[in-house]
Write a protein that holds these residues in place. Structure first.
Motif, PDB file in Angstrom:
ATOM      1  N   THR A  78      84.190  44.654  53.147  1.00  0.00           N
ATOM      2  CA  THR A  78      85.700  44.633  52.772  1.00  0.00           C
ATOM      3  C   THR A  78      85.718  42.843  52.737  1.00  0.00           C
ATOM      4  O   THR A  78      85.631  41.994  53.758  1.00  0.00           O
ATOM      5  N   GLY A  79      87.155  42.815  51.782  1.00  0.00           N
ATOM      6  CA  GLY A  79      87.544  41.108  51.883  1.00  0.00           C
ATOM      7  C   GLY A  79      89.125  41.421  52.176  1.00  0.00           C
ATOM      8  O   GLY A  79      89.318  41.764  53.298  1.00  0.00           O
ATOM      9  N   LEU A  80      89.571  40.689  51.603  1.00  0.00           N
ATOM     10  CA  LEU A  80      91.495  40.567  52.093  1.00  0.00           C
ATOM     11  C   LEU A  80      91.561  41.651  51.147  1.00  0.00           C
ATOM     12  O   LEU A  80      91.683  43.375  50.593  1.00  0.00           O
ATOM     13  N   ASP A  81      92.659  42.378  52.482  1.00  0.00           N
ATOM     14  CA  ASP A  81      92.971  43.331  52.545  1.00  0.00           C
ATOM     15  C   ASP A  81      92.430  44.882  51.851  1.00  0.00           C
ATOM     16  O   ASP A  81      92.718  45.468  51.882  1.00  0.00           O
ATOM     17  N   GLY A  82      91.284  44.576  53.225  1.00  0.00           N
ATOM     18  CA  GLY A  82      90.420  45.815  53.131  1.00  0.00           C
ATOM     19  C   GLY A  82      89.996  45.699  51.523  1.00  0.00           C
ATOM     20  O   GLY A  82      88.983  46.743  51.552  1.00  0.00           O
ATOM     21  N   ARG A  83      89.455  45.117  50.639  1.00  0.00           N
ATOM     22  CA  ARG A  83      89.242  45.354  49.328  1.00  0.00           C
ATOM     23  C   ARG A  83      87.231  45.534  49.479  1.00  0.00           C
ATOM     24  O   ARG A  83      87.412  44.886  49.535  1.00  0.00           O
TER      25      ARG A  83
ATOM     26  N   LEU B 120      79.657  36.973  45.069  1.00  0.00           N
ATOM     27  CA  LEU B 120      80.163  37.979  45.922  1.00  0.00           C
ATOM     28  C   LEU B 120      81.945  37.925  45.278  1.00  0.00           C
ATOM     29  O   LEU B 120      82.785  36.961  45.423  1.00  0.00           O
ATOM     30  N   VAL B 121      82.626  38.906  44.777  1.00  0.00           N
ATOM     31  CA  VAL B 121      83.639  38.881  44.373  1.00  0.00           C
ATOM     32  C   VAL B 121      84.443  40.480  44.870  1.00  0.00           C
ATOM     33  O   VAL B 121      84.087  41.324  45.156  1.00  0.00           O
ATOM     34  N   HIS B 122      85.219  40.335  44.334  1.00  0.00           N
ATOM     35  CA  HIS B 122      86.300  42.244  43.745  1.00  0.00           C
ATOM     36  C   HIS B 122      87.354  41.336  43.256  1.00  0.00           C
ATOM     37  O   HIS B 122      87.337  40.723  42.976  1.00  0.00           O
ATOM     38  N   ASP B 123      87.143  42.444  42.290  1.00  0.00           N
ATOM     39  CA  ASP B 123      88.521  42.844  40.720  1.00  0.00           C
ATOM     40  C   ASP B 123      90.353  42.443  41.542  1.00  0.00           C
ATOM     41  O   ASP B 123      90.472  42.327  42.910  1.00  0.00           O
ATOM     42  N   ALA B 124      90.686  40.613  40.562  1.00  0.00           N
ATOM     43  CA  ALA B 124      92.019  41.152  41.433  1.00  0.00           C
ATOM     44  C   ALA B 124      93.375  40.942  40.419  1.00  0.00           C
ATOM     45  O   ALA B 124      92.895  40.807  38.925  1.00  0.00           O
ATOM     46  N   ALA B 125      94.248  40.671  40.529  1.00  0.00           N
ATOM     47  CA  ALA B 125      95.737  40.287  39.418  1.00  0.00           C
ATOM     48  C   ALA B 125      95.201  38.282  39.611  1.00  0.00           C
ATOM     49  O   ALA B 125      94.445  38.140  40.106  1.00  0.00           O
TER      50      ALA B 125
ATOM     51  N   ALA C 206      90.647  35.070  57.673  1.00  0.00           N
ATOM     52  CA  ALA C 206      90.025  35.009  58.649  1.00  0.00           C
ATOM     53  C   ALA C 206      89.244  36.487  58.000  1.00  0.00           C
ATOM     54  O   ALA C 206      88.074  36.523  58.039  1.00  0.00           O
ATOM     55  N   GLU C 207      89.399  37.574  56.640  1.00  0.00           N
ATOM     56  CA  GLU C 207      88.920  38.385  56.184  1.00  0.00           C
ATOM     57  C   GLU C 207      87.859  37.767  55.569  1.00  0.00           C
ATOM     58  O   GLU C 207      86.873  38.768  55.297  1.00  0.00           O
ATOM     59  N   GLN C 208      88.053  37.158  55.073  1.00  0.00           N
ATOM     60  CA  GLN C 208      86.811  36.548  54.284  1.00  0.00           C
ATOM     61  C   GLN C 208      86.029  35.734  55.044  1.00  0.00           C
ATOM     62  O   GLN C 208      85.096  35.842  54.336  1.00  0.00           O
TER      63      GLN C 208
END
Length: 267
Positions: free
Chosen positions: A24-29, A44-49, A65-67
């Motif tokens: 998981t990444g930012l805010d648990g995504r 390595l990605v997550h969907d985002a606005a 830190a999460e990243q």
């Protein structure tokens, strides 16, 4: 644009099935890999606005830190990657009708040779960060003949005593600076003998009573980490007044080619 019409990109890496599972990444995504056929490369990605992550200092530090944790987890699984900096977004192209995934894939295909070359150069290597400073008090010693009496019995005015104290501080800084300059080249040369590369960095942990000698990021093969430690131990033994901070290993943030971010839109 819609809420998820962009991709937040964490890293580029060799395509390995399952490398992002459970990460998981930012805010648990939840993170996922986007493989680009014909390149051997994945993102390595997550969907985002299509908007950067913004917030107060504490929140941004938490996101960074999460990243870092996410990138490090995947890096340890695959053995090498090109980490992105914070807030790298690739948005959809409304004019051409291409999705964010298509835009990212097209860019990776265009830069395939450069990306794969960098991945090969960084495989099996990590980043170490070293900060070396001098304790000025330990270097200059405290010459009794040059000290200022604690009382007013010497007949000097408060202004004169302040002037003399300032002059002593200037002499101490100059002496420590000369020693630091003399040490810098030798330590740098010895570190480069056991590291693949070295990038100078600004000091971020130096205190007011320290004079900087060297602050750098090192690109090092995992098997040579102990050799870097030995160089630093030898330097410390020869100069006990050195203060040495040795951090890592981390993914090679300072050595990933920044051209990989030219296409990414910081929107």
């Amino acid at each position: 644009m819609t809420e998820h019409s962009a991709l937040y990109v964490y890293a580029l890496l060799p395509h390995r099935q399952g490398a992002a599972d459970g990460v998981t990444g930012l805010d648990g995504r939840p993170l996922r890999l986007i493989g680009v056929p014909g390149t051997g490369v994945a993102a390595l990605v997550h969907d985002a606005a299509p908007a950067p992550f913004q917030g107060g200092d504490e929140q941004v530090r938490r996101w960074v830190a999460e990243q870092s944790r996410a990138v490090t987890t995947v890096w340890e699984r695959v053995g090498g990657l090109l980490p992105m900096t914070f807030n790298v977004l690739v948005a959809a192209d409304t004019e051409s009708g291409r999705s964010a995934e298509q835009c990212l894939g097209d860019w990776i295909r265009e830069e395939r040779d450069d990306i794969t070359g960098r991945l090969e150069a960084l495989a099996g290597r990590c980043e170490l960060r070293v900060e070396i400073t001098l304790d000025r008090a330990a270097v200059t010693g405290g010459d009794p003949a040059d000290s200022t009496p604690a009382d007013d019995g010497d007949g000097r005015s408060p202004g004169m005593r302040r002037l003399l104290a300032k002059q002593r501080e200037q002499r101490a800084r100059a002496t420590a600076g000369e020693i630091a300059d003399a040490l810098h080249a030798g330590i740098r040369r010895r570190l480069l003998a056991v590291a693949d590369d070295l990038v100078d960095r600004a000091f971020n942990q130096r205190t007011d009573d320290e004079t900087g000698v060297l602050s750098a990021a090192l690109l090092v093969r995992h098997e040579d980490i102990d050799a870097v430690g030995a160089v630093l131990s030898d330097a410390q033994a020869g100069r006990p007044e050195l203060r040495i901070r040795f951090l890592g290993p981390w993914p090679p943030y300072s050595f990933a080619d920044t051209r990989r971010e030219e296409y990414a839109e910081h929107v």
